[in-house]
Write an enzyme that holds these catalytic residues in place. Sequence first.
Site, PDB file in Angstrom:
ATOM      1  N   LYS A 124      -9.576   9.159  -4.084  1.00 35.51           N
ATOM      2  CA  LYS A 124      -8.613  10.002  -4.822  1.00 35.51           C
ATOM      3  C   LYS A 124      -9.072  10.247  -6.258  1.00 35.51           C
ATOM      4  CE  LYS A 124      -5.033   7.243  -4.119  1.00 35.51           C
ATOM      5  NZ  LYS A 124      -5.636   6.147  -3.340  1.00 35.51           N
ATOM      6  N   ARG A 142       4.030   6.598  -3.925  1.00 35.13           N
ATOM      7  CA  ARG A 142       3.481   5.586  -3.038  1.00 35.13           C
ATOM      8  C   ARG A 142       4.534   5.067  -2.061  1.00 35.13           C
ATOM      9  NH1 ARG A 142      -1.089   4.083  -6.370  1.00 35.13           N
ATOM     10  NH2 ARG A 142      -2.489   2.689  -5.281  1.00 35.13           N
ATOM     11  N   ARG A 151     -17.610  -0.131  -6.227  1.00 32.82           N
ATOM     12  CA  ARG A 151     -17.051   0.788  -7.224  1.00 32.82           C
ATOM     13  C   ARG A 151     -17.177   0.261  -8.652  1.00 32.82           C
ATOM     14  NH1 ARG A 151     -11.200   3.395  -6.418  1.00 32.82           N
ATOM     15  NH2 ARG A 151     -10.408   1.260  -6.368  1.00 32.82           N
ATOM     16  N   ARG A 194     -13.020  -3.091 -11.434  1.00 34.90           N
ATOM     17  CA  ARG A 194     -11.570  -3.259 -11.584  1.00 34.90           C
ATOM     18  C   ARG A 194     -11.143  -4.635 -11.083  1.00 34.90           C
ATOM     19  NH1 ARG A 194      -8.464   1.959  -9.254  1.00 34.90           N
ATOM     20  NH2 ARG A 194      -7.182   0.262  -8.476  1.00 34.90           N
ATOM     21  N   ARG A 244      -3.816  -4.551  -0.736  1.00 33.89           N
ATOM     22  CA  ARG A 244      -3.566  -3.150  -1.120  1.00 33.89           C
ATOM     23  C   ARG A 244      -3.592  -2.248   0.103  1.00 33.89           C
ATOM     24  NH1 ARG A 244      -8.119  -2.296  -5.235  1.00 33.89           N
ATOM     25  NH2 ARG A 244      -7.419  -0.143  -5.346  1.00 33.89           N
TER      26      ARG A 244
END
Length: 205
Positions: free
Chosen positions: A13, A88, A122, A151, A162
Site C-alpha cells: 500500500k 481498518r 522492508r 519498522r 498484524r
Amino acid sequence: MKIILLGAPGAGKGTLANGLIKELNIPTISTGGLLRSEMQAGSPLGLRITELMTSGKLVPTDIVIQLLQKRLSNSDTKNGFILDGFPRTLEQAEYLNKIANIDKVLNLVVDKQVILDRICGRRTCRVCGSIYNIQTYNSEKCECGGDLLIRADDNPETVAVRFDTFMENTAPLINYYNEKGILANVVCDGSASDTLKKALEILKK
Ligand code: AMP
C-alpha cells in the site's frame, strides 16, 4: 479523487501510494504514519500507541480518527486524497462514509508468502518515508540521503499478529466496498511499477 488502498500488511500500500502521489498530485494519508509521528513525539498518547503498535494490534478508533480529522482539515486535501491504512474496521468505514464520498477502493491482492518476504526485507526512509526492499536495493541510505530504518513492527511475531488482525477486522471491508460497487482488485505479484500501472489503468476508467 478520493481513494482507499486496502490490503494486508506488506501488500504494498505504501509503495503504491508513493507512486500514485506523483501521478495524481493528491496527498497520501497513512494512519500508520500519523501514529508513528505521534509515537516519535513521546507524548503519553504516543507511549500508549507504541505499546499497541509494537504488539501488532489495532489502535483504538477514537485516537486514529482524531489524528485523521486533523490531517484531513489541511487544505492540501481539497482535491482529494489517498488513504493508506484507513479504514481498518467496519466501524471506521461507517465513519468515513459519513465524512467523505470515496470514488475508488483499490484492493491489493497478494500471496501471504510474498507478503512475509516483503516485510522481512522492508526498509523505510526516516526522512521522506520512501520504501525499499533489501532484495532489490543494496544501500543503508535512501536516495534522498536519509537513513533507512526497519519498522519496530516488522518482525515475524508482530507480523503474524498484524496479519491475523487484518483477516479478522479489515478483510470484511472487501465485501463492504464491493457491495457499494467501488472496489477494484489489483493483483500485486510483480514489480512496484507494474502495480502502479495496473492501478492507474483502473483509476482512469
Ligand atoms: P501501517 O503503517 O498501516 O501498517 O500501520 C501500522 C500499525 O498502526 C497497525 O498495525 C496498527 O497498530 C496501527 N494502525 C494504523 N492504521 C490504523 C487504523 N486505521 N486503525 C487502528 N490502528 C491502526
